[in-house]
Design a protein around this motif. Structure first.
Motif, PDB file in Angstrom:
ATOM      1  N   HIS A 172      31.456  24.343  59.094  1.00  0.00           N
ATOM      2  CA  HIS A 172      32.500  25.137  59.766  1.00  0.00           C
ATOM      3  C   HIS A 172      33.689  24.296  60.226  1.00  0.00           C
ATOM      4  CE1 HIS A 172      30.404  29.068  60.041  1.00  0.00           C
ATOM      5  NE2 HIS A 172      29.315  28.303  59.961  1.00  0.00           N
TER       6      HIS A 172
ATOM      7  N   THR B   6      40.377  25.007  56.156  1.00  0.00           N
ATOM      8  CA  THR B   6      41.703  25.631  56.124  1.00  0.00           C
ATOM      9  C   THR B   6      42.443  25.206  54.858  1.00  0.00           C
ATOM     10  OG1 THR B   6      42.662  23.799  57.400  1.00  0.00           O
ATOM     11  CG2 THR B   6      41.868  25.700  58.643  1.00  0.00           C
TER      12      THR B   6
ATOM     13  N   SER C   8      42.094  27.917  52.557  1.00  0.00           N
ATOM     14  CA  SER C   8      42.491  29.209  53.140  1.00  0.00           C
ATOM     15  C   SER C   8      41.357  29.932  53.860  1.00  0.00           C
ATOM     16  CB  SER C   8      43.081  30.119  52.047  1.00  0.00           C
ATOM     17  OG  SER C   8      44.166  29.497  51.407  1.00  0.00           O
ATOM     18  N   CYS C   9      40.500  29.176  54.556  1.00  0.00           N
ATOM     19  CA  CYS C   9      39.422  29.790  55.329  1.00  0.00           C
ATOM     20  C   CYS C   9      39.630  29.474  56.807  1.00  0.00           C
ATOM     21  CB  CYS C   9      38.064  29.269  54.879  1.00  0.00           C
ATOM     22  SG  CYS C   9      37.629  29.774  53.198  1.00  0.00           S
TER      23      CYS C   9
ATOM     24  N   ASP D  26      35.815  32.374  59.055  1.00  0.00           N
ATOM     25  CA  ASP D  26      35.546  32.644  57.637  1.00  0.00           C
ATOM     26  C   ASP D  26      35.086  31.378  56.925  1.00  0.00           C
ATOM     27  OD1 ASP D  26      35.439  34.227  55.362  1.00  0.00           O
ATOM     28  OD2 ASP D  26      37.506  33.764  54.787  1.00  0.00           O
ATOM     29  N   ARG D  27      34.205  30.595  57.586  1.00  0.00           N
ATOM     30  CA  ARG D  27      33.863  29.287  57.034  1.00  0.00           C
ATOM     31  C   ARG D  27      32.398  29.152  56.615  1.00  0.00           C
ATOM     32  NH1 ARG D  27      37.308  25.686  61.445  1.00  0.00           N
ATOM     33  NH2 ARG D  27      39.379  26.306  60.679  1.00  0.00           N
TER      34      ARG D  27
ATOM     35  N   PRO E 260      32.333  28.661  52.495  1.00  0.00           N
ATOM     36  CA  PRO E 260      32.677  27.315  52.027  1.00  0.00           C
ATOM     37  C   PRO E 260      31.726  26.235  52.535  1.00  0.00           C
ATOM     38  CG  PRO E 260      34.271  28.074  53.659  1.00  0.00           C
ATOM     39  CD  PRO E 260      33.435  29.258  53.280  1.00  0.00           C
TER      40      PRO E 260
END
Length: 726
Positions: free
Chosen positions: A671, A676, A679-680, A684-685, A688
Motif C-alpha cells: 500500500h 501513485t 495511478s492508484c 486503491d492499492r 497493485p
C-alpha cells in the motif's frame, strides 16, 4: 577508501558520478590552462576545488575541509574558516614543512580562523610553537581547556569517553578507539560549539554514531582481524597501544608501506609480533617487501614471510591464524584499502534483455565487442583495479565470453567491469583465475559464490527454508494505512490470529509510525503499546518480530517473547547492534535515508540497486563488527525510504541482484505511495500490492511484508507454483 567520490560527501553520502562529472567539466578549462603554463594543480588541489564547488552548489550549511600537508601552503588555505583545528603534530612532510615539530606546528597553525581561537590537541613543544602564532583552545587529558578521559572498553569495538568543557559535559561511547580518538572527539565537540548551538545530547549522539573505515576497524572474528591505516611512526605507536587492550594468543601482522616512510621507526613502534607477512600495495610509491624484510629481520624476532600481493598476504595469514589469534593489517591506507576488498566487494548478478546490453550496465564504456545475449548466458558486474580489469577482460574474451570495462581511469581506485558468458565459460574463467595471484584469485572466489547453483541454500531463513509472508500489525494511531484500527490489545491479538489463519508465517508488530511527518514517541509509550500484544502472542506458533528503532524497546520486546527485530534505520544506533548481538536474535537490516521518512530530502543515486547494495554491505560490516552473526541478518532494500516511485519499481524489478549479499531478502511494498506511479490512490492499492507480491516472489524474495495476508499469500503460492513447474 576505494572510490574518489568518498572524499566529497554531503550528509554522509558520497556525491554521485553524474555530479562529479559535471564538476570536473566545470574546472577542466582552468586545469588545462594551468597545465599548459607548466603549473598543473596537484590531485589534492583539484579535489579541494571540486569539493568547494560541490558544497557551494548544494548550498550546504556547514562545510568541513581536511587539510593535506598542513597549513600555510595547503590548498584549503583559499577559504576563510569560521573554526579550525590542529589535532596533533608529528614529523611528517618534513621536506615541505620543516625538520622539527616546532617548525611543522608553526606551519599548521596558519589554518587558524580570524575571529576564533584555534582548537588543538597539540602538546609540549608543538603547542608552544602554535601559541607563538595564534590563540588556542587546548584539548587533552590534563592541563587543558577541554578535558577528555576514557573509561575503558564497553565492548570489543567501543569505549566510554567523557568530555568536559566550561559549563558543559558530554558522556558517550566511541567506536573509534584509543586516547588519540577520544581527544579528536573533544576537538570535534569544541569546533561544533564554535559555530553552532549544539546541546550535549546532540553531540553525544553524533560522536556515538561516528564511524571511520580502516581506523582500527575490526572486520572479523575467530581469528579477530583488524584493519588499521597506521602509516607513520606515531600512528604505529598508537596502534600498539590499542592492541594491548585485547587478549590473544599470537599476533600476526600483514604489512605493506610506502617507500618514502620511516620504516625503521614504524617497525620499532609496533607491538610485539609473532609472524609478519610483507606485501606491496598496488601503487607506484609502494615499498618492496624485500626492503621491508631487512628492517623487520633486524628489528623484530618475528617469523617473516614475503607474499607480494596484498589480498594473498591477507588470505594466507588469516588461514594460518588460530581462532584465538589476532591479525592486524597495516602500514598504509593503500594496503588497508586493498585488503578491505575481501569484505566489501560483492559481484552482482545482472539480467540482460533484447533492449538491455552490457554497455547499458556500464554507461560510457566502449571496450569489448558485445555479442547478442541468449537465455543461457550469465552476466556479472564487479569492480577491481585498472590493471586487474584489463587482465580480466582479456581472459574472458580468450575463453569465448565477452566483457566491458569502464572508460574512466581509476588510477589506483576501482573501476567497473561487466562479464558476460555461459555457465561453462564462467567456470573456465574461474579455474584460470584460481591459478593467479592477488586480486584475480580473490575475484575467482567471489565469482564462484555467485555462480553456485545451490547458493540459495546459504540464504536460509531463521524459521523456514521456504518463502514467507510477514503480516503487518500496527498498534499505532497514526500509521499510514491502518493507523488506529488495532490500538486496543484485544483487537491487535484478534488481528494477529486472523493473519496467521490467512497464511501469515510471521507477525510484525509496530508501535511507532515511520510515515512522513510522523511524530516520534517515547520508548515508554512504544512499549506500552507493544508489550501486552507480544505477551499474548507468546504461546502462538507464529514467530513475532518487532518493528522498532529503539534499543531499549528491542531489548524489552525480546525479553517479553519477540523472536526478532525489524529495524528500519538499518541499525543506525550502535546500541541496537549491541542488543541484537547480546540476545543473538535475527534482525531485519533495512536501507533507509531518514526515519521517519523525510519527503523533502533529495537523494541522487547513480544506480539505485547498486548503491543500495553498497550501503547495505557497509551496514552489514558494522553489524558483524558489533558481534552480530551474519546468519542472523535479513536485508531489506527499503522500498519507499529515500527512493522515488520509479526507483522503488526498479528495486523490485532487479531483486535478483540482491543475492550478491548472500542474506535472506525482505520486501515491504504494501500500500505504499509508489503505486501513485501507476495511478492508484491511497484507497486503491490492494491490487497493485498483490501484483507486486507475485513479482517479488517470482524474483525470489524470501519474506514479503504486507497488510492483506490472504490475498498476498495466494499471490505468493501462484508464483511459487509457476517457478516449481517451469
Amino acid at each position: 577508501m576505494n572510490d574518489i567520490r568518498e572524499r566529497i560527501q554531503v550528509n554522509g553520502r558520497k556525491i554521485s558520478k553524474k555530479e562529479l562529472t559535471t564538476l570536473v567539466e566545470r574546472i577542466r578549462p582552468h586545469v588545462a590552462t594551468r597545465s599548459a603554463a607548466g603549473d598543473a594543480p596537484t590531485q589534492f588541489e583539484a579535489l579541494t576545488a571540486l569539493g568547494i564547488a560541490c558544497f557551494s552548489q548544494r548550498d550546504v550549511d556547514v562545510a568541513i575541509l581536511e587539510v593535506g600537508i598542513g597549513g600555510r601552503y595547503d590548498a584549503t588555505s583559499v577559504v576563510d574558516p569560521v573554526a579550525s583545528a590542529v589535532t596533533s603534530v608529528s614529523l611528517e612532510h618534513t621536506d615541505l614543512l620543516g625538520d622539527t615539530v616546532e617548525e611543522i606546528a608553526k606551519d599548521k597553525a596558519q589554518v587558524a580562523p580570524a575571529a576564533k581561537p584555534l582548537v588543538t590537541g597539540a602538546t609540549e613543544n608543538s603547542l608552544s610553537a602554535i601559541l607563538e602564532e595564534t590563540d588556542v583552545i587546548t584539548v587533552g587529558e590534563q592541563d587543558a581547556d577541554i578535558l577528555v578521559r576514557t573509561n575503558g572498553l564497553v565492548s570489543r569495538t567501543e569505549e566510554e569517553v567523557v568530555i568536559d568543557g566550561e559549563g558543559w559535559h558530554v558522556e558517550t561511547q566511541l567506536s573509534l578507539l584509543g586516547r588519540h580518538q577520544a581527544i579528536n572527539a573533544g576537538i570535534a565537540t569544541a569546533l561544533a560549539r564554535q559555530f553552532a548551538a549544539v546541546n550535549e545530547q546532540t553531540v553525544a549522539q553524533g560522536l556515538r554514531r561516528a564511524n571511520w573505515p580502516g581506523r582500527f576497524e575490526i572486520v572479523a572474528s575467530d581469528p579477530q582481524v583488524v584493519l588499521d591505516g597506521a602509516h607513520n611512526p606515531d600512528a604505529c605507536s598508537k596502534l600498539a597501544t590499542l592492541v594491548e587492550r585485547y587478549d590473544y594468543d599470537d599476533l600476526h601482522l600483514v604489512f605493506g608501506a610506502l617507500r618514502d616512510k620511516n620504516h625503521e621507526e614504524m617497525v620499532k613502534n609496533l607491538p610485539a609480533l609473532d609472524t609478519v607477512t610483507l606485501c606491496r600495495p598496488n601503487v607506484d610509491r609502494g615499498a618492496t617487501p624485500e626492503t621491508l624484510e631487512r628492517v623487520f629481520n633486524s628489528k623484530t624476532a618475528a617469523r617473516v614471510a614475503v607474499v607480494p600481493e596484498v589480498l594473498d598476504a591477507v588470505e594466507q595469514t588469516i588461514t594460518r591464524a588460530d581462532p584465538d589469534d589476532l591479525v592486524v593489517i597495516t602500514g598504509s591506507l593503500y594496503t588497508v584499502s586493498e585488503a578491505r576488498d575481501r569484505w566489501t566487494r560483492r559481484p552482482i548478478p545482472k539480467q540482460l534483455s533484447k533492449t538491455r546490453c552490457i554497455h547499458d550496465l556500464l554507461p560510457g564504456s566502449t571496450q569489448g565487442t558485445i555479442l547478442p545475449n541468449t537465455i543461457s548466458e550469465k552476466t556479472i558486474k564487479t569492480y577491481c583495479r585498472p590493471a586487474t580489469a584489463e587482465r580480466l577482460k582479456e581472459l574472458m574474451f580468450s575463453i569465448g565470453g565477452t566483457a566491458a570495462v569502464s572508460d574512466i581511469d581509476g588510477v589506483h581506485q576501482h573501476i567497473d567491469i561487466v562479464l558476460n558468458g555461459s555457465h561453462e565459460e564462467f567456470t573456465q574463467l574461474i579455474e584460470v583465475l584460481e591459478g593467479a595471484n592477488g586480486e584475480l584469485s580473490h575475484i575467482a572466489t567471489q565469482l564462484r559464490s555467485v555462480l553456485d547453483e545451490d547458493r540459495d541454500a546459504t540464504n536460509v531463513l531463521p524459521w523456514s527454508e521456504d518463502q514467507m509472508i510477514m503480516g503487518i500489525l500496527n498498534v499505532t494511531p497514526d500509521s499510514f494505512h491502518d493507523g488506529g484500527e488495532y490500538a486496543r490489545v484485544e483487537d491487535a491479538v484478534s488481528r494477529a490470529d486472523q493473519m496467521a489463519t490467512a497464511g501469515a508465517d510471521i507477525i510484525d508488530i509496530g508501535g511507532e509510525s515511520t510515515r512522513p511527518g510522523a511524530d516520534p514517541v517515547s520508548a515508554e509509550q512504544e512499549l506500552d503499546r507493544i508489550i501486552p500484544v507480544i505477551e499474548r502472542l507468546a504461546d502462538r506458533d507464529v514467530p513475532v518480530t518487532v518493528d522498532t528503532l529503539k534499543p531499549a524497546v528491542a531489548k524489552a520486546a525480546i525479553e517479553a517473547g519477540a523472536d526478532a527485530i525489524n529495524d528500519v534505520s538499518g541499525l543506525a544506533d550502535p546500541d541496537m547492534r549491541r542488543v541484537i548481538a547480546e540476545y543473538d536474535v535475527p534482525v531485519v537490516l533495512m536501507h533507509s535515508i531518514d526515519t521517519p521518512v523525510n519527503p523533502d530530502r533529495s537523494v541522487t543515486y547513480d544506480d539505485v540497486v547498486e548503491d543500495v547494495i553498497t550501503d547495505l554491505t557497509e551496514q552489514m560490516i558494522l553489524a558483524e563488527r558489533a558481534g552480530i552473526d551474519r546468519e542472523q541478518i535479513i536485508i531489506d532494500p527499503g522500498i519507499g525510504f529515500g527512493k522515488s516511485a520509479a526507483e522503488n519499481f526498479e528495486l523490485i524489478a532487479r531483486l535478483a541482484e540482491f543475492r550478491a549479499l548472500e542474506c535472506p531478502l525482505l520486501i515491504g511494498h504494501s500500500h505504499k505511495s509508489m503505486f501513485t506511479h501507476v495511478s492508484c490512490g491511497p484507497d486503491d492499492r490492494l491490487a497493485p500490492t498483490v501484483a507486486t507480491t507475485a513479482l517479488a516472489a517470482e524474483r525470489h524474495a524470501d519474506i514479503i511484508r504486507v497488510h492483506d495476508v490472504a490475498e498476498n499469500a495466494a499471490a505468493m503460492r501462484v508464483a511459487k507454483a509457476m517457478a516449481d513447474r517451469w
